[in-house]
Design a protein around this motif. Structure first.
Motif, short mmCIF file in Angstrom:
data_model
loop_
_atom_site.label_atom_id
_atom_site.label_comp_id
_atom_site.label_asym_id
_atom_site.label_seq_id
_atom_site.Cartn_x
_atom_site.Cartn_y
_atom_site.Cartn_z
N MET A 1 -9.77 15.39 -3.73
CA MET A 1 -9.19 16.37 -2.81
C MET A 1 -8.03 15.76 -2.04
O MET A 1 -8.03 14.57 -1.74
CB MET A 1 -10.26 16.86 -1.82
N THR A 2 -7.05 16.57 -1.74
CA THR A 2 -5.89 16.10 -0.98
C THR A 2 -6.25 16.01 0.50
O THR A 2 -6.83 16.94 1.08
CB THR A 2 -4.70 17.06 -1.15
N TYR A 3 -5.90 14.91 1.11
CA TYR A 3 -6.18 14.70 2.52
C TYR A 3 -5.23 15.53 3.38
O TYR A 3 -4.02 15.60 3.14
CB TYR A 3 -6.02 13.22 2.85
N ILE A 4 -5.79 16.17 4.41
CA ILE A 4 -5.00 16.90 5.40
C ILE A 4 -5.35 16.32 6.77
O ILE A 4 -6.52 16.31 7.18
CB ILE A 4 -5.30 18.41 5.37
N ALA A 5 -4.37 15.81 7.47
CA ALA A 5 -4.62 15.15 8.75
C ALA A 5 -5.09 16.14 9.81
O ALA A 5 -4.73 17.31 9.80
CB ALA A 5 -3.34 14.46 9.23
N SER A 6 -5.89 15.62 10.72
CA SER A 6 -6.39 16.44 11.83
C SER A 6 -5.23 16.92 12.70
O SER A 6 -4.33 16.15 13.04
CB SER A 6 -7.36 15.61 12.67
N GLU A 7 -5.26 18.17 13.07
CA GLU A 7 -4.21 18.72 13.92
C GLU A 7 -4.29 18.17 15.35
O GLU A 7 -3.32 18.25 16.10
CB GLU A 7 -4.29 20.25 13.94
N GLY A 78 -0.51 1.34 -0.74
CA GLY A 78 0.60 2.10 -1.31
C GLY A 78 0.13 3.26 -2.17
O GLY A 78 0.74 4.34 -2.18
N ASP A 79 -0.94 3.05 -2.91
CA ASP A 79 -1.47 4.11 -3.76
C ASP A 79 -1.99 5.27 -2.92
O ASP A 79 -1.73 6.45 -3.21
CB ASP A 79 -2.58 3.54 -4.65
N ILE A 80 -2.73 4.94 -1.85
CA ILE A 80 -3.26 5.99 -0.97
C ILE A 80 -2.11 6.68 -0.23
O ILE A 80 -2.11 7.91 -0.06
CB ILE A 80 -4.27 5.39 0.02
N LEU A 81 -1.13 5.90 0.20
CA LEU A 81 0.04 6.48 0.86
C LEU A 81 0.74 7.47 -0.06
O LEU A 81 1.09 8.59 0.35
CB LEU A 81 0.99 5.37 1.28
N HIS A 82 0.92 7.08 -1.31
CA HIS A 82 1.63 7.92 -2.28
C HIS A 82 0.86 9.20 -2.57
O HIS A 82 1.46 10.28 -2.68
CB HIS A 82 1.86 7.13 -3.57
N LYS A 83 -0.47 9.11 -2.68
CA LYS A 83 -1.26 10.26 -3.09
C LYS A 83 -1.65 11.17 -1.92
O LYS A 83 -1.81 12.38 -2.11
CB LYS A 83 -2.53 9.77 -3.79
N HIS A 84 -1.81 10.59 -0.72
CA HIS A 84 -2.39 11.38 0.37
C HIS A 84 -1.57 11.41 1.65
O HIS A 84 -1.69 12.37 2.43
CB HIS A 84 -3.78 10.84 0.71
N LEU A 85 -0.79 10.39 1.93
CA LEU A 85 -0.14 10.28 3.23
C LEU A 85 1.37 10.39 3.17
O LEU A 85 2.04 10.25 4.20
CB LEU A 85 -0.51 8.93 3.89
N LYS A 87 3.48 12.77 2.96
CA LYS A 87 4.16 13.76 3.81
C LYS A 87 4.11 13.38 5.29
O LYS A 87 4.80 13.97 6.12
CB LYS A 87 3.57 15.15 3.60
N TYR A 88 3.26 12.36 5.62
CA TYR A 88 3.17 11.89 7.00
C TYR A 88 3.94 10.58 7.22
O TYR A 88 3.82 9.98 8.29
CB TYR A 88 1.69 11.66 7.39
N ARG A 89 4.75 10.18 6.24
CA ARG A 89 5.40 8.88 6.31
C ARG A 89 6.17 8.69 7.61
O ARG A 89 6.15 7.60 8.20
CB ARG A 89 6.36 8.69 5.12
N ASP A 90 6.86 9.71 8.08
CA ASP A 90 7.67 9.55 9.28
C ASP A 90 6.83 9.51 10.56
O ASP A 90 7.38 9.27 11.65
CB ASP A 90 8.71 10.67 9.37
#
Length: 331
Positions: A1-7, A78-85, A87-90
């Motif tokens: 499942m794709t991770y979605i960060a807590s609002e 890096g793998d987790i960043l690429h797959k899940h995070l 869009k939150y890079r900035d």
């Protein structure tokens, strides 16, 4: 499942300005020194990252030699960043370091331009990044001219491969000389990462004042003294603990005097309504010269406990005096 960060990820975390820079860091940062290597369980370290970010921790600290094996923590991150995070890079501060042994031959460690540039390129490739937010020189090099090492850090920023630079494990005088060079080059040092805890007070012998005088932030590592500043060892050495593995923390470090200190500090923490780990972290954060405290974790509960501890009551002067008495009595 794709991770979605807590609002609500920024709701409870505090952010502190790093030295004289415009950058703020979360009061707690997550270090990937342990528990993120190929020998570890991916499902667990994924949850560690997700939990940390959901609770407002935005700074993730790595180095080229983290694992084991060396390099695997960066690759896995890096793998987790690429797959899940991605869009939150900035919203993330990602740091790496070089200076310890990585490959055979004369260019595989220390602080030459050859080593540092090769290390940075390898780290960026492993993490699938165009740049890191902070790049540290991991330890002083006794042989390479300091100007060569610092001018290489300056070059990294000018090439856009790092936004800021930092130092780790530099004693006060050497750090002061490095700060002067970096300032003259036009790339001021952002942050220094020393080993600092209730059980390791060396930074108080001039380093913290040097950082303040030069507008440099401070991010202590090993704030829990490899787990000694927790209640983990009060009733013996657990089979799954670092002391049992005898890698960095060895059973002989847990002397009767040290255990007496730990028990006394733990009793005081309980009186405050804290865990010993929470009290040890907040003891560091009480100092305005400290920007963020670098924690490690093997369980999500440890991250939640540390973040919850940020809500603890401020220390009274009487409590600070009592801590010093405990530490001196069993030194």
């Amino acid at each position: 499942m794709t991770y979605i960060a807590s609002e609500s990820r920024y709701q409870d975390m505090s952010y502190r300005r790093c030295g004289n820079s415009g950058l703020k860091l979360s009061a707690l940062s997550l270090g990937l020194w342990h528990n993120f290597g190929d020998v570890d369980i991916r499902a667990n370290y994924e949850q560690l990252l997700f939990t940390a970010f959901d609770l407002g921790i935005t700074h993730f600290d790595l180095a080229n030699n983290y694992g084991p094996p060396e390099g695997s923590a960066e690759k896995n991150f890096g793998d987790i960043l690429h797959k899940h995070l991605r869009k939150y890079r900035d919203e993330l501060i990602i740091s790496s370091k070089a200076g310890y042994y990585m490959w055979p031959g004369p260019y595989g460690e220390w602080g030459s331009k050859k080593n540092l540039m090769a290390s940075l390129h390898q780290s960026l490739k492993r993490m699938r990044l165009d740049y890191v937010d902070i790049f540290y020189h991991h330890r002083p090099d006794p042989d390479t001219p300091l100007y060569e090492t610092m001018s290489t850090l300056d070059l990294m920023v000018r090439q856009g491969k790092a936004l800021y630079v930092g130092l780790s494990n530099y004693p006060a005088q050497r750090a002061r000389e490095a700060f002067d060079i970096l300032r003259q080059l036009g790339t001021p040092c952002l942050i220094h990462q020393p080993k600092y805890s209730m059980f390791e007070r060396t930074p108080e012998e001039g380093l913290l004042d040097t950082l303040m005088d030069n507008g440099v932030g401070c991010i202590p590592f090993s704030p829990l003294a490899q787990g000694m500043l927790t209640d983990k060892y009060i009733k013996g050495i657990p089979e799954d603990s670092r002391a049992a593995r005898a890698h960095f923390l060895k059973p002989e470090h847990l002397t009767d005097e040290r255990l007496a200190t730990i028990k006394a500090l733990n009793s005081m923490a309980m009186e405050r309504g804290d865990t010993l780990a929470q009290m040890a972290i907040n003891w560091l954060l009480k100092d305005k010269r400290v920007t963020s405290v670098l924690i490690g974790a093997s369980k999500t509960a440890q991250i939640k406990d540390a973040v919850h501890g940020l809500k603890s009551n401020p220390f009274t002067q009487g409590e600070l005096d009592r801590i010093e008495t405990i530490l001196s009595k069993f030194a």
